[in-house]
Design an enzyme around this catalytic site. Structure first.
Site, PDB file in Angstrom:
ATOM      1  N   TYR A  64       1.003  -1.033   0.050  1.00 49.10           N
ATOM      2  CA  TYR A  64      -0.056   0.180   0.021  1.00 49.10           C
ATOM      3  C   TYR A  64       0.776   1.005  -0.009  1.00 49.10           C
ATOM      4  O   TYR A  64       2.238   1.161  -0.301  1.00 49.10           O
ATOM      5  CB  TYR A  64      -0.944  -0.083   1.159  1.00 49.10           C
ATOM      6  N   ARG A 117      -6.224   9.513 -11.299  1.00 46.68           N
ATOM      7  CA  ARG A 117      -5.596  10.129 -10.161  1.00 46.68           C
ATOM      8  C   ARG A 117      -5.132   9.265  -9.146  1.00 46.68           C
ATOM      9  O   ARG A 117      -6.082   8.902  -8.368  1.00 46.68           O
ATOM     10  CB  ARG A 117      -6.607  11.423  -9.720  1.00 46.68           C
ATOM     11  N   LYS A 135      -5.187  -2.066  -2.681  1.00 47.76           N
ATOM     12  CA  LYS A 135      -6.488  -2.289  -1.885  1.00 47.76           C
ATOM     13  C   LYS A 135      -7.138  -3.596  -1.499  1.00 47.76           C
ATOM     14  O   LYS A 135      -7.341  -3.828  -0.438  1.00 47.76           O
ATOM     15  CB  LYS A 135      -7.505  -1.105  -2.487  1.00 47.76           C
ATOM     16  N   GLU A 206     -12.160   3.736  -7.075  1.00 48.09           N
ATOM     17  CA  GLU A 206     -10.762   4.249  -6.429  1.00 48.09           C
ATOM     18  C   GLU A 206     -10.169   5.004  -7.531  1.00 48.09           C
ATOM     19  O   GLU A 206      -9.699   4.682  -8.527  1.00 48.09           O
ATOM     20  CB  GLU A 206      -9.807   3.030  -6.147  1.00 48.09           C
ATOM     21  N   ASP A 207      -9.561   6.193  -6.737  1.00 45.90           N
ATOM     22  CA  ASP A 207      -8.661   7.117  -7.641  1.00 45.90           C
ATOM     23  C   ASP A 207      -9.090   7.567  -9.105  1.00 45.90           C
ATOM     24  O   ASP A 207      -8.352   7.417  -9.878  1.00 45.90           O
ATOM     25  CB  ASP A 207      -7.279   6.462  -7.842  1.00 45.90           C
ATOM     26  N   ASP A 229     -14.056   5.160  -2.298  1.00 46.22           N
ATOM     27  CA  ASP A 229     -13.438   5.171  -1.311  1.00 46.22           C
ATOM     28  C   ASP A 229     -12.725   6.720  -1.023  1.00 46.22           C
ATOM     29  O   ASP A 229     -12.676   6.934   0.221  1.00 46.22           O
ATOM     30  CB  ASP A 229     -12.355   4.106  -1.763  1.00 46.22           C
ATOM     31  N   ASP A 230     -12.166   7.194  -2.031  1.00 47.58           N
ATOM     32  CA  ASP A 230     -11.594   8.580  -1.878  1.00 47.58           C
ATOM     33  C   ASP A 230     -12.721   9.547  -1.332  1.00 47.58           C
ATOM     34  O   ASP A 230     -12.319  10.332  -0.723  1.00 47.58           O
ATOM     35  CB  ASP A 230     -11.089   9.004  -3.125  1.00 47.58           C
ATOM     36  N   ALA A 266      -9.555  20.985  -2.418  1.00 50.64           N
ATOM     37  CA  ALA A 266     -11.081  20.939  -2.843  1.00 50.64           C
ATOM     38  C   ALA A 266     -11.253  19.936  -3.939  1.00 50.64           C
ATOM     39  O   ALA A 266     -12.192  20.085  -4.533  1.00 50.64           O
ATOM     40  CB  ALA A 266     -11.897  22.276  -2.904  1.00 50.64           C
ATOM     41  N   ASN A 385      -1.110  11.617  -0.066  1.00 51.12           N
ATOM     42  CA  ASN A 385      -0.178  10.515  -0.308  1.00 51.12           C
ATOM     43  C   ASN A 385       0.368  10.555  -1.586  1.00 51.12           C
ATOM     44  O   ASN A 385      -0.173  11.159  -2.566  1.00 51.12           O
ATOM     45  CB  ASN A 385      -1.213   9.127  -0.260  1.00 51.12           C
ATOM     46  N   ASN A 430      -5.662   7.289   7.365  1.00 50.73           N
ATOM     47  CA  ASN A 430      -5.990   6.764   5.922  1.00 50.73           C
ATOM     48  C   ASN A 430      -7.258   6.021   5.903  1.00 50.73           C
ATOM     49  O   ASN A 430      -7.405   5.248   6.798  1.00 50.73           O
ATOM     50  CB  ASN A 430      -4.808   5.911   5.518  1.00 50.73           C
TER      51      ASN A 430
HETATM   52  N1  NAI Z   1      -5.379   9.909   3.469  1.00 45.23           N
HETATM   53  C1  NAI Z   1      -6.270   9.218   2.985  1.00 45.23           C
HETATM   54  O1  NAI Z   1      -6.985   8.435   3.111  1.00 45.23           O
HETATM   55  C2  NAI Z   1      -6.447   9.797   1.531  1.00 45.23           C
HETATM   56  C3  NAI Z   1      -5.898  10.755   0.933  1.00 45.23           C
HETATM   57  N2  NAI Z   1      -5.901  11.327  -0.209  1.00 45.23           N
HETATM   58  C4  NAI Z   1      -5.078  12.392  -0.991  1.00 45.23           C
HETATM   59  O2  NAI Z   1      -5.680  13.337  -1.124  1.00 45.23           O
HETATM   60  C5  NAI Z   1      -4.773  14.010  -2.153  1.00 45.23           C
HETATM   61  C6  NAI Z   1      -5.973  14.773  -3.059  1.00 45.23           C
HETATM   62  O3  NAI Z   1      -6.827  13.745  -3.580  1.00 45.23           O
HETATM   63  P1  NAI Z   1      -7.951  14.163  -4.424  1.00 45.23           P
HETATM   64  O4  NAI Z   1      -8.977  15.204  -3.791  1.00 45.23           O
HETATM   65  O5  NAI Z   1      -8.826  13.193  -4.902  1.00 45.23           O
HETATM   66  O6  NAI Z   1      -7.183  15.046  -5.741  1.00 45.23           O
HETATM   67  P2  NAI Z   1      -7.587  16.236  -6.674  1.00 45.23           P
HETATM   68  O7  NAI Z   1      -6.768  16.241  -7.568  1.00 45.23           O
HETATM   69  O8  NAI Z   1      -9.147  15.925  -7.035  1.00 45.23           O
HETATM   70  O9  NAI Z   1      -7.537  17.484  -5.776  1.00 45.23           O
HETATM   71  C7  NAI Z   1      -6.805  18.193  -5.308  1.00 45.23           C
HETATM   72  C8  NAI Z   1      -7.021  19.365  -4.771  1.00 45.23           C
HETATM   73  O10 NAI Z   1      -6.131  20.044  -4.059  1.00 45.23           O
HETATM   74  C9  NAI Z   1      -5.960  21.738  -4.638  1.00 45.23           C
HETATM   75  N3  NAI Z   1      -4.751  21.882  -4.717  1.00 45.23           N
HETATM   76  C10 NAI Z   1      -3.505  22.172  -5.364  1.00 45.23           C
HETATM   77  N4  NAI Z   1      -2.489  22.536  -5.182  1.00 45.23           N
HETATM   78  C11 NAI Z   1      -3.030  23.486  -4.116  1.00 45.23           C
HETATM   79  C12 NAI Z   1      -2.466  24.285  -3.249  1.00 45.23           C
HETATM   80  N5  NAI Z   1      -1.358  24.848  -3.501  1.00 45.23           N
HETATM   81  N6  NAI Z   1      -3.030  24.663  -1.974  1.00 45.23           N
HETATM   82  C13 NAI Z   1      -4.243  24.409  -1.678  1.00 45.23           C
HETATM   83  N7  NAI Z   1      -4.772  23.357  -2.279  1.00 45.23           N
HETATM   84  C14 NAI Z   1      -4.268  22.897  -3.704  1.00 45.23           C
HETATM   85  C15 NAI Z   1      -6.664  21.563  -6.098  1.00 45.23           C
HETATM   86  O11 NAI Z   1      -6.980  22.699  -6.439  1.00 45.23           O
HETATM   87  C16 NAI Z   1      -7.720  20.441  -5.570  1.00 45.23           C
HETATM   88  O12 NAI Z   1      -8.833  21.092  -5.281  1.00 45.23           O
HETATM   89  C17 NAI Z   1      -4.011  13.233  -2.975  1.00 45.23           C
HETATM   90  O13 NAI Z   1      -2.676  13.207  -2.681  1.00 45.23           O
HETATM   91  C18 NAI Z   1      -4.558  11.659  -2.217  1.00 45.23           C
HETATM   92  O14 NAI Z   1      -3.423  10.754  -2.303  1.00 45.23           O
HETATM   93  C19 NAI Z   1      -7.069  10.830  -1.347  1.00 45.23           C
HETATM   94  C20 NAI Z   1      -7.901   9.938  -0.527  1.00 45.23           C
HETATM   95  C21 NAI Z   1      -7.698   9.218   0.687  1.00 45.23           C
HETATM   96  C1  PYR Z   2      -5.437   6.266   0.503  1.00 42.16           C
HETATM   97  C2  PYR Z   2      -6.045   6.839  -0.943  1.00 42.16           C
HETATM   98  O1  PYR Z   2      -7.318   6.087  -1.244  1.00 42.16           O
HETATM   99  C3  PYR Z   2      -5.587   7.761  -1.839  1.00 42.16           C
HETATM  100  O2  PYR Z   2      -4.750   8.289  -1.224  1.00 42.16           O
HETATM  101  O3  PYR Z   2      -6.028   7.976  -2.731  1.00 42.16           O
HETATM  102 MG    MG Z   3      -7.448   6.370  -3.219  1.00 40.81          MG
END
Ligand code: NAI
Ligand code: PYR
Ligand code: MG
Length: 544
Positions: A64, A117, A135, A206-207, A229-230, A266, A385, A430
């Site tokens: 993972y 993504r 996953k 996912e993603d 999931d996201d 966002a 991540n 996570n």
């Molecule tokens: N910890 C966890 O369980 C999870 C973590 N994630 C992580 O969250 C991150 C984002 O995922 P998504 O929302 O699907 O991606 P996304 O690409 O849809 O969204 C990213 C967001 O961040 C914003 N952004 C970009 N540069 C920025 C900056 N300088 N300042 C503030 N905001 C900024 C973008 O405008 C956009 O709104 C990824 O790294 C993913 O790995 C996602 C799902 C679960």
């Molecule tokens: C953890 C997860 O689902 C992600 O980073 O997209």
């Molecule tokens: Mg994910």
């Protein structure tokens, strides 16, 4: 048995097979002694899962995040065998027959991605199949889903990653991504095909890039057993963490609606968290329209273009409910597009939560501004991540914001030695703490759909998992070493809610009526008894 001593395969040899190259299909023959090469691989899979389960803390970062990210980035070069199904845009019209090519009679869990993504690594096209495999490895290890009944799926609709488009080794369609109705037609056909062959399967999205994540969720969630999931798993984990941050201040959970939260990011994850957190606050405030309105004012959302206000041109409709009124922002000394550091300085939030995919976004300046938080224990959730995308490290958070900080990150970090005998706990925030239990609970309840109530029950169960003592020490998420127990409890909570909502239709001999008779303890035993565990078979070479 004659040559058993000389030709049996040692455990060490089996364990040397890298987890990422082992087929997720263990041998189904319980008395299997005659071993051919296929069986060796099958048994190796059982061993691999046994090792994974017994050493989950050590190996989860390999199957993972963060290693799975590296695997996806290099997947075309690492490819050995398919390890899942690939449905491409060129397969339109064929998916219904293709789905019968998968050898397993029954599939319980599908994790599907279109690779658009992957973690915070962007569009990785078909190489994103690694995340579906990873996953599902966790579904086997944490939820005890039988590895013969999981199916990783890649929907290849092209990629917009120019590097991959020009890479001769790239395994997927070397054309730009399909969009609009054509894209939807591919996903519709895939969903119809898998639910025709396996009507009880659960599909985890996912993603997918945000643009499609919400649309697909709305399109399918009342029709199929599916979740994103996201959007939904991450929301539940964040809620559990946010409630932990309230308790860590020595306050009751019911104080959650007083928390001021700045969210950086966002996208699918950030908006998913915002919607769920707002609903949770509103419920705590009496579940009225006024409560919902009032809860909205606890959030300040910053994306790539700064603070989101109603003055934003071409505002994303999913972010609109969280856009601050311009006058209100001005009163606070802020404006449309204000920087993250300005927002943190003015708002003095209780929580700074990052889902931006921008490593290091929480700079020294931002973290210094958080020192003025009105909270006694400000919380920093650097949830992006893989590791390099974390908005900050725990060392930075503890050294700049202070020893009493509550810290969580999406990928694992080590705890921080604060000196003077104190530890700064690094929690892993996570969605892995929820998605296995959501899937398992849905499977065993036989629920027709995955309702908001079932997701909320999962989040509340995770939040309640930590004791007051742990939370006061800054431990707001459990250790991954207890993930099988957490998953069992989350699954039981999901089943209970499905029964209460009259969605549960039962599973195998446990029909809906029998399910309704079960006490909470009975439900937990029912879950435990249905979790697959790997067993060591005897491995000997049989001469032909
Ligand atoms: N910890 C966890 O369980 C999870 C973590 N994630 C992580 O969250 C991150 C984002 O995922 P998504 O929302 O699907 O991606 P996304 O690409 O849809 O969204 C990213 C967001 O961040 C914003 N952004 C970009 N540069 C920025 C900056 N300088 N300042 C503030 N905001 C900024 C973008 O405008 C956009 O709104 C990824 O790294 C993913 O790995 C996602 C799902 C679960
Ligand atoms: C953890 C997860 O689902 C992600 O980073 O997209
Ligand atoms: Mg994910």
């Amino acid at each position: 048995m004659a040559n058993a001593a000389s030709s049996s395969i040692s455990q060490t040899e089996l364990l040397a097979i890298p987890l990422h190259l082992v087929l997720p299909l263990p041998c189904s023959e319980s008395e299997c002694l005659g071993i051919n090469r296929e069986h060796i691989l099958c048994h190796a899979s059982s061993y691999a899962f046994l090792v994974l389960i017994a050493n989950i803390e050590e190996y989860a970062p390999i199957v993972y995040t963060p290693t799975v990210g590296l695997v996806c980035q290099n997947y075309s070069g690492l490819f050995r065998r398919p390890r899942g199904m690939y449905f491409s845009a060129e397969d339109r019209g064929e998916m219904m027959s293709m789905v019968y090519n998968w050898p397993a009679e029954q599939v319980d869990m599908i994790v599907v991605t279109d690779g658009s993504r992957i973690l915070g690594l962007g569009d990785l096209g078909v190489q994103g199949i690694g995340i579906a495999i990873g996953k599902l490895d966790l579904y086997v290890a944490a939820a005890g889903i039988n590895p013969q009944r999981v199916l990783p799926v890649m929907i290849d609709v092209g990629t917009n990653n120019e590097k991959l488009l020009n890479d001769p080794l790239y395994l997927g369609l070397q054309e730009h991504r399909l969009d609009g109705e054509e894209y939807l037609a591919v996903i519709d056909e895939f969903m119809e095909a898998v639910f025709t062959r396996w009507p009880h399967v659960i599909v985890q999205f996912e993603d997918f890039q945000s643009k499609w994540a919400f649309k697909l969720l709305q399109r399918y969630r009342n029709m199929y057993r599916m979740f994103n999931d996201d959007v939904q798993g991450t929301a539940g984990v964040a809620i559990a963490g946010l409630l932990g941050a309230v308790r860590a201040q020595g306050r009751p959970m019911i104080d959650f609606p007083k928390m001021k939260i700045v969210v950086a990011g966002a996208g699918s994850a950030g908006i998913g968290v915002l919607n769920a957190a707002r609903k949770t606050m509103a419920r705590m405030l009496g579940d009225t329209d006024i409560a919902f309105e009032s809860a909205g004012s606890q959030f300040w959302v910053v994306d790539a273009n700064g603070l989101i206000t109603e003055g934003r041109e071409k505002i994303d409709p999913d972010a609109l409910p969280f856009a601050r009124k311009i006058k209100e922002a001005n009163r606070q000394g802020l404006r449309e597009g204000a920087s993250l550091v300005e927002v943190v300085r003015q708002v003095k939030p209780d929580v700074l939560l990052g889902l931006s995919a921008v490593g290091g976004l929480f700079t020294k300046e931002v973290l210094e501004a958080l020192k003025d938080s009105t909270s006694t224990r400000p919380a920093v959730f650097a949830m992006s991540n893989p590791t390099k995308n974390a908005e900050c490290t725990p060392d930075e958070a503890f050294s700049i914001v202070g020893d009493s900080t509550i810290f969580a990150s999406g990928s694992p970090f080590k705890d921080v030695d604060l000196g003077n005998g104190h530890i700064g706990h690094c929690n892993q925030g996570n969605n892995m703490y929820l998605f296995p239990g959501i899937g398992l609970g849905t499977l065993l309840s036989g629920s027709r759909i995955i309702s908001d109530g079932m997701l909320q029950a999962a989040a509340e169960c995770l939040a309640a998992y930590m004791t007051d003592k742990e939370v006061l020490e800054g431990i707001i998420f459990p250790s991954i070493s207890s993930i099988r127990d957490i998953t069992k409890q989350v699954a039981a909570a999901v089943i209970k809610e499905a029964i209460e909502e009259d969605l549960a239709e039962g599973y195998r001999e446990m029909d809906a009526r029998e399910l309704r008779k079960l006490s909470h303890e009975d439900i937990e035993s029912y879950v435990e008894n249905n979790m697959w565990s790997p067993e060591y078979p005897v491995l000997v070479y049989k001469e032909d």
